[in-house]
Design an enzyme around this catalytic site. Structure first.
Site, PDB file in Angstrom:
ATOM      1  N   HIS A   1     -10.321  -1.032  -1.457  1.00 53.88           N
ATOM      2  CA  HIS A   1     -11.550  -0.941  -0.805  1.00 53.88           C
ATOM      3  C   HIS A   1     -12.537  -1.795  -1.600  1.00 53.88           C
ATOM      4  CE1 HIS A   1     -10.841   3.371   0.833  1.00 53.88           C
ATOM      5  NE2 HIS A   1     -10.463   2.418   1.665  1.00 53.88           N
TER       6      HIS A   1
ATOM      7  N   HIS B   1      -2.179   5.709   8.920  1.00 58.75           N
ATOM      8  CA  HIS B   1      -3.223   5.523   8.245  1.00 58.75           C
ATOM      9  C   HIS B   1      -3.016   6.885   7.456  1.00 58.75           C
ATOM     10  CE1 HIS B   1      -6.630   3.089   6.951  1.00 58.75           C
ATOM     11  NE2 HIS B   1      -7.256   4.123   6.960  1.00 58.75           N
TER      12      HIS B   1
ATOM     13  N   TYR C   1     -12.829  10.267   0.337  1.00 63.86           N
ATOM     14  CA  TYR C   1     -11.595  11.128  -0.112  1.00 63.86           C
ATOM     15  C   TYR C   1     -12.134  12.328  -0.816  1.00 63.86           C
ATOM     16  CZ  TYR C   1      -8.786   7.345   1.835  1.00 63.86           C
ATOM     17  OH  TYR C   1      -8.559   6.450   2.585  1.00 63.86           O
TER      18      TYR C   1
END
Length: 318
Positions: free
Chosen positions: A281, A255, A290
């Site tokens: 997403h 991940h 992010y």
């Protein structure tokens, strides 16, 4: 009474599997959290209460017990989320008259910056496997594909041969909730996949090939030495070996390559909504995590570009 609560949990998990088509990992996670709650109730009384007898007081006692176990706020919030989903399902099914989780507040989650690699580290890791061996070629293709697409590890192991289009440079990814998205591969990943597919048949000996009659295995893009579909655990081992070979100071999970993918795109100026589509997403809010990773990059750009933020040269005038 106790059997009724346990049966309700099993009914809910079956609903996740058969109606909502939830991934196996999701069903297991819900099952673990709900069974932990059942075990807590079993310790509080001689017999388990029926689902309709569970009130907010019992839930608060359980949340307090979780805090006493020194679990993180994120873990406690996850347990409460599982309970909310479970009791809302019971309410919709008419098995309870009221939702006892109504009004319960979730603990504020800790904001942790996900681990990720910088651009040079990511390049060193994906290029670490030995291209002189069949397994090395496969491992290089695995890592290049993970980093090039930003896909989840379960999405990678679920890829089939027919999902890759070399002509268009795209790969079909089946995400959470079986939602499909099309993601670019990039030249490095395409080259690594071509090299791997040339020797893919050599990864399984003739005897194993005869035994690997499962269509799911023969259709799989990435296979192990026995011709079986590569597992998520195997991908983690591949990445761990590459990290060691690349001698990086950071340790990340698969991940972490997904986080690296998103961070590097964002730092290079990619649009956040485009990154959302690439990552699969459902909410832009999830992708916005992010932006925290790129704060240093943003500040550096601001200091360089803004006329009132530039540092004065020694002896110069402001």
């Amino acid at each position: 009474m106790g059997a009724d609560l346990r049966a309700s949990v099993e009914g809910f998990l079956e609903h996740l599997r058969s109606v909502r088509d939830a991934p196996p990992n999701t069903v297991r996670a819900y099952g673990a959290d709900l069974n932990d709650f059942v075990a807590y109730l079993a310790l509080q009384a001689r017999s388990l209460p029926a689902a309709e007898r569970i009130d907010r007081l019992a839930l608060r006692g359980y949340l307090a017990a979780l805090h006493q176990r020194a679990l993180s706020r994120q873990t406690v919030a996850r347990h409460l989320s599982a309970l909310r989903t479970f009791f809302r399902w019971l309410l919709r099914e008419g098995r309870i008259a009221a939702d006892p989780t109504e009004g319960l507040s979730s603990p504020r989650r800790e904001r942790k910056l996900p681990r990720h690699l910088d651009v040079d580290e990511a390049a060193a890791v994906v290029e670490a496997p030995d291209p002189g061996t069949p397994l090395g070629l496969r491992d290089r293709a695995v890592l290049e594909t993970l980093y090039a697409t930003g896909c989840r590890v379960a999405e990678l192991t679920g890829m089939d041969l027919q999902d890759v289009s070399f002509r268009e440079g795209l790969v079909r990814v089946l995400g959470k909730g079986r939602k499909e998205r099309i993601v670019p591969l990039g030249s490095k990943a395409i080259a690594a996949l071509r090299a791997y597919l040339e020797i893919r048949a050599r990864l399984r000996p003739a005897r194993a090939a005869r035994q690997a009659t499962d269509r799911q295995d023969t259709a799989a893009l990435f296979v192990n030495a026995r011709g079986r579909r590569l597992t998520t655990r195997s991908v983690r081992r591949i990445l761990a070996s590459a990290l060691e070979a690349a001698a990086t100071e950071r340790t990340i999970s698969p991940h972490g390559l997904r986080h690296s993918f998103a961070t590097h795109l964002l730092n290079a100026g990619a649009d956040l909504r485009a990154i959302q589509e690439l990552l699969g997403h459902a909410s832009l809010g999830t992708t916005q995590r992010y932006t925290h990773l790129s704060l240093e990059h943003i500040m550096q750009t601001y200091r360089t570009a803004h006329p009132r933020a530039r540092r004065r040269k020694a002896g110069g005038k402001g």
